[in-house]
Motif scaffolding. Structure first.
Motif, mmCIF file in Angstrom:
data_model
loop_
_atom_site.group_PDB
_atom_site.id
_atom_site.type_symbol
_atom_site.label_atom_id
_atom_site.label_comp_id
_atom_site.label_asym_id
_atom_site.label_seq_id
_atom_site.Cartn_x
_atom_site.Cartn_y
_atom_site.Cartn_z
ATOM 1 N N VAL A 11 0.981 -1.190 -0.030
ATOM 2 C CA VAL A 11 -0.292 -0.404 -0.016
ATOM 3 C C VAL A 11 0.866 1.777 -0.297
ATOM 4 N N VAL A 13 2.267 4.596 1.227
ATOM 5 C CA VAL A 13 2.170 5.465 2.689
ATOM 6 C C VAL A 13 2.477 6.449 2.880
ATOM 7 N N VAL A 43 -2.844 6.202 2.348
ATOM 8 C CA VAL A 43 -2.650 6.394 3.435
ATOM 9 C C VAL A 43 -1.584 7.832 3.588
ATOM 10 N N ARG A 76 -6.941 7.072 3.876
ATOM 11 C CA ARG A 76 -7.073 6.821 5.183
ATOM 12 C C ARG A 76 -5.672 7.164 5.939
ATOM 13 N N GLU A 104 -12.359 1.230 8.745
ATOM 14 C CA GLU A 104 -10.307 1.199 7.758
ATOM 15 C C GLU A 104 -10.483 2.819 7.578
ATOM 16 N N ASP A 116 2.328 -1.598 10.004
ATOM 17 C CA ASP A 116 2.506 -2.911 8.582
ATOM 18 C C ASP A 116 1.563 -4.087 8.731
ATOM 19 N N ARG A 118 -2.102 -4.359 10.235
ATOM 20 C CA ARG A 118 -2.788 -3.560 9.965
ATOM 21 C C ARG A 118 -3.075 -4.047 8.632
ATOM 22 N N LEU A 119 -2.243 -3.139 7.876
ATOM 23 C CA LEU A 119 -2.534 -3.558 6.671
ATOM 24 C C LEU A 119 -2.291 -4.439 5.840
#
Length: 121
Positions: A11, A13, A43, A76, A104, A116, A118-119
């Motif tokens: 993702v 970030v 994010v 996010r 989310e 990390d 959670r992702l």
């Protein structure tokens, strides 16, 4: 270190520098959102110490305003760091953090390793 766009668990970030400019107004939050979106982030990992203390005093409505901006722009927000002193002082904040972490859009995590995890889940 400047704010850096990193891929974490696949993702994009924006990992914000703890020593970067504070976020004390909704305009500063929008500047952060604009930079993150322009860079391709999904994010924003924002250190808790960059948030003005009014963010953690829910009566100011600053947290709600900032969180709503992130939701509106489909980014996010992850507040990274130790907020235990703020949590100890406010039952309402504890409830907000617990509820946010069930969903989310807005997360509160103690460190980037927790982000990390959670992702990756």
């Amino acid at each position: 270190m400047a704010d850096v766009l990193e891929e974490r668990a696949g993702v994009p970030v924006l990992v914000c520098d703890p020593a970067g400019p504070p976020v004390a107004t909704t305009e500063q939050a929008l500047d952060l959102i604009g930079g993150a979106a322009w860079g391709g982030a999904q994010v924003v990992a924002l250190p808790a110490e960059r948030l003005d203390p009014s963010f953690f005093a829910l009566g100011t409505r600053f947290a709600g305003d900032v969180m709503q901006k992130f939701v509106n722009y489909r980014l996010r927000l992850v507040v990274v760091g130790d907020i235990s002193a703020h949590l100890a002082a406010s039952g309402a904040l504890r409830a907000l953090v617990a509820e946010s972490n069930r969903h989310e859009h807005i997360w509160f995590v103690p460190d980037l390793a927790a982000l990390d995890a959670r992702l990756a889940a």
